[in-house]
Write an enzyme that holds these catalytic residues in place. Structure first.
Site, PDB file in Angstrom:
ATOM      1  CB  THR A 188      85.668  14.306  10.633  1.00 45.53           C
ATOM      2  OG1 THR A 188      85.180  14.070   9.114  1.00 45.53           O
ATOM      3  CG2 THR A 188      85.290  15.365  11.144  1.00 45.53           C
ATOM      4  CE  LYS A 444      66.137   6.053  10.768  1.00 47.29           C
ATOM      5  NZ  LYS A 444      66.838   6.618   9.701  1.00 47.29           N
ATOM      6  CD1 TRP A 449      63.080   5.970  14.473  1.00 48.30           C
ATOM      7  CD2 TRP A 449      65.100   7.167  15.035  1.00 48.30           C
ATOM      8  NE1 TRP A 449      63.159   6.884  13.684  1.00 48.30           N
ATOM      9  CE2 TRP A 449      64.308   7.589  13.722  1.00 48.30           C
ATOM     10  CE3 TRP A 449      66.296   7.719  15.329  1.00 48.30           C
ATOM     11  CZ2 TRP A 449      64.894   8.767  13.155  1.00 48.30           C
ATOM     12  CZ3 TRP A 449      66.626   8.896  14.666  1.00 48.30           C
ATOM     13  CH2 TRP A 449      65.958   9.395  13.552  1.00 48.30           C
TER      14      TRP A 449
END
Lengths: 552, 552
Positions: A188, A444, A449
């Site tokens: 990745t 947050k 959120w």
């Protein structure tokens, strides 16, 4: 070639049937052996030949010393050779390492070394790049050339692929072994740090293939894959197993078309010539296809396309639907093999409605066996009302069990016993997931959120706003509070109160949480960006939030 | 009720995801919680309620002392209660024992005792039978009444099911455990000997469900099951998991209709009222339905029906197709969970042709992961030409690993590492299996296997033949030779030579092997039959073949 171990009449033992990649070939060979595999305008053969070539490639690799547990790397565009390596390498018990050829040469060298690969199959087109890093690859001395041009064999290569296959003693029978044997791996590429290796076992890939087949097949109408479809990937085979679809297509016994390097004109020509009906890609490449001059003369009606890798933009969905393309979203990532959700829509929503369009652009509904949750920081589920957001965490039978040789990142990935996607999203009452942000872009505050991207979208609508970035500022009482950084249009005026009221109005209509209404706004001259033009929130937090970890 | 174990934020362990039956509920509850479960004209509720009731049943069983590894037996017609027990019992780690209520009372007592069941859920209708064998069930003291009539609780029962569910403390969260934990069991009923117990694990049932969903969904058109179908079993839930379809239907989130005891008029009424689109049954019950007076007024167009348990007769297939029913064969048995093959046909054969009709009446093509072979006595594959026959042997991830407490029969079942179905068949060039005989009815001569049933069909065509049975006679040179036993029509004449020439002519046209041509024919007065009217080949061999084991 037999896919089954020889029967031993003296051993009346039940067969426990470990799940192995070789078994994906059983049904297509029994039922559709004459079905075709096509590689661009170069090669065309049937599944019987695919089976024979898998046996030959396994024989070639064995003759080069490849054993159970070894790693074999491949660098190629989408081809029948890549499909053959998808099977032959794992069927030997070896690990297929799919090299991301879009990485910088030094990163490619890093991933090859980190993976422990001993054998490399490389397309001639990558020779100049390989020469540049040759000194960095001390362990990778066995190299096989993948050649569409039929040039001479370069130094350092033991054979050309087709010549090697012709001369190989084919493997006639592949053994059973532990289904948890590693089959594939790749890296990745985050925006920061080294590439991280993810890995998948035979069991995981068989379960992923079966489940994808079940999920894609069971749709009432829209977004369904069946045995008479013609499949062509437009997500590279080095990228998360081309979403696993080459395995699924083989298991189903459908005609498969591999297009080589992605060139829009050639892709459109292949779709027309081979009657391709099922593909998948990122939004960018579909837009390139639809904007290509040849698209106007192409009949794309009935072409089914899953969009992943990024959210499906509404405008692109509309453009595709106007061409008769059955376009819909899917969701997953390198760590998840990848399939987690598909935005297939029910017959009841099939009408060409605004709601159907919205559903198509979502990430979708979980495929079977996927335990997908949206949780807050304490791993508590948030409401499924299409508004409340949290991090997407998942369990499924095909998730990487960690990052290779990286226990710290592995522990963070699996904190709380769920794989953390790092994505923020919501789930609506119909069970459809929408991914809204990466978690690092979320603020947050007060136990909620807030999407910085959603806040930016609202503020950017003001005509006097030229640029806006919203970051979270450390707050003793609320944890964080949103701080919009606004660049005014030259010659325009907008006050802090106006910006705040803009957001407050949207919170009163329920579009965004009241916690998203900022207490203050900073007007700035410019907004820091990364080298590829993305807003550099890390640097902005460092500049504007003395309490941020980024500032320390 | 949570299907997932509570997250432990301090344990960053990857979740290995053992395959467990509870996971089949994840997707339907996430995506289609309002979908319906219907029990006849008695009960109707949604998947949320199904989930709640599974938790209540698990709570009730726990309060009665049921623990991991215990066996819980059920005697019921097809009902929502049966579906609830399909989930609640295995989700506790206990074993669901499905009692074949068509067995003789003594056999039911035998299977209950042999299974080790400690708890029994029994429909009130079976109380008279249970009273007759009560003295034979010393270990089965915990009994729960399943009652559609709402009568008083009989002695010996601890509670009625609905009352028990109301009073139970629901289980809110089901633990993970080893996927190889036994989940279900039931007994096969051969024509000779005691019933034999077969058993299946969580892993096997999850893999069977996923694969059945994939196979049924991926058909281009004919014989496909999708999420907007409405499912109703017409194969009892005590019979091989109703072919596994209740699990598949739940996993797909489709509407499910459970019809109770099978009464043709009520089945037709339910199909109409609930808009049933997908079922499965044996040929006999479909014929009962189609011959029922109410069938003439029923619109059965679009109803998809898999026929299994016996070959689909061509005449019945034609009758069903004439009603607009999408009828097709499937194949499997108690030992195989059961699904092995489905006679779905390609779009190219969909025309209302003779070939399509032939394909529909075959056993079908293997579903994914099934390794199905036709082998001779030395486990060598025979040709796939639609003519050569051999025994059907299989590997798949969901086959019983033996017979309970019967190592001898288990070893014979798995001789050579393949499960022996005991069926004889051939495979055509398209990969379709046709099952022609049970192995005990086959004549092995000159290295070939001759179908006694096929020989009987040929000889029976002669107008002077009233009855015919073909048996294998021990032969020193050929192993066996076919011997037709012929009863002449009263007043008709036919010679031995004529019978032999009848078969020889068919062997010259390739319809049957030349080894099938008999050397001689016996004319007899009558043919021995069993109590249920089947030809008693065992007795015939005893009478006519001094070399037969049956004669010794």
């Amino acid at each position: 070639m037999s896919l089954t171990t020889a029967a031993n009449p003296t051993a009346p033992e039940p067969h426990a049937y470990p799940l192995l990649i070789k078994q994906l070939l059983l049904t297509p060979l029994a039922v559709r052996p004459a079905q075709e595999i096509v590689y661009g305008d170069k090669v065309r053969f049937d599944y019987r030949t695919l089976q024979a070539r898998i046996g030959q490639l396994a024989g070639l690799l064995t003759s080069l010393g490849v054993k159970h547990g070894d790693t074999v790397a491949v660098m190629d565009w989408d081809s029948n050779r890549y499909l053959e390596s998808y099977f032959a390498v794992p069927m030997l018990g070896a690990v297929l390492m799919m090299v991301n050829i879009r990485l910088a040469p030094e990163q490619i060298a890093y991933t090859l070394n980190h993976s422990g690969a001993r054998v490399l199959l490389a397309n001639r087109e990558f020779l100049p790049m390989l020469e540049g890093i040759d000194g960095q690859l001390p362990d990778l001395r066995t190299r096989i050339l993948l050649d569409d041009a039929e040039g001479p064999l370069p130094t350092g290569f033991v054979t050309e692929y087709e010549a090697g296959l012709r001369e190989a003693t084919p493997i006639g029978s592949f053994p059973d072994f532990d289904e948890n044997t590693r089959a594939t791996m790749f890296y990745t590429t985050g925006t920061t740090g080294r590439p991280k290796g993810v890995y998948f076992s035979h069991r995981q890939l068989v379960l992923h293939s079966l489940t994808a087949m079940a999920a894609l097949g069971s749709a009432p109408g829209q977004g369904r894959l069946h045995r008479d479809d013609v499949y062509m990937p437009i997500t590279p085979m080095f990228h998360v197993h081309a979403w696993g679809l080459p395995y699924v297509a083989t298991l189903m016994g459908v005609k498969q078309v591999y297009p080589g390097r992605y060139l829009p004109g050639q892709l459109l020509a292949l779709i027309a010539r081979e009657k391709v009906t099922f593909s998948h890609c990122v939004p960018t490449i579909l837009r390139m296809l639809l904007d290509h001059p040849a698209a106007a003369d192409s009949d794309l009606r009935g072409w089914k396309v899953i969009i992943g890798g990024a959210a499906l933009p509404r405008a692109l969905a509309q453009q595709a639907l106007a061409c008769g393309i059955d376009i819909f979203g899917g969701y997953g990532m390198s760590e998840t093999c990848p399939l987690l959700t598909l935005a297939q829509i029910d017959a009841s929503a099939l009408a060409d409605s605004d709601e159907a369009l919205s559903l198509r652009t979502k990430a979708g509904i979980p495929v079977p066996l996927v335990d997908l949750r949206i949780v807050d920081e304490n791993m508590h589920d948030v409401a499924h009302d299409g508004i409340a957001t949290g991090e997407v965490v998942v369990r499924a039978p095909w998730l990487t069990q960690g990052y290779l040789h990286d226990p710290g990142a592995s522990a963070a990935l699996w904190a709380g016993g769920y794989l953390h996607t790092g994505d923020i999203g919501n789930i609506d009452t119909g069970g459809y997931l929408r991914v809204t942000d990466r978690i690092k872009d979320v603020i947050k505050t007060g136990g909620e959120w807030i999407s910085s991207l959603a806040l930016e979208d609202i503020i950017a609508l003001h005509p006097a706003v030229s640029e806006v970035a919203v970051i979270g500022i450390t707050d003793a009482k609320w944890g964080e509070r949103p701080l919009p950084l606004v660049v005014r249009q030259a010659g325009s005026e907008v006050s802090e109160a106006e910006i705040i009221e803009l957001v407050a109005a949207r919170s009163r209509t329920g579009d965004i949480s009241r916690y998203a209404v900022p207490d203050r706004v900073s007007f700035v001259e410019s907004i820091a960006r990364t080298s590829v033009g993305k807003i550099n929130k890390k640097q902005l937090r460092c500049l504007h939030d003395p309490g941020s970890a980024d500032a320390r």
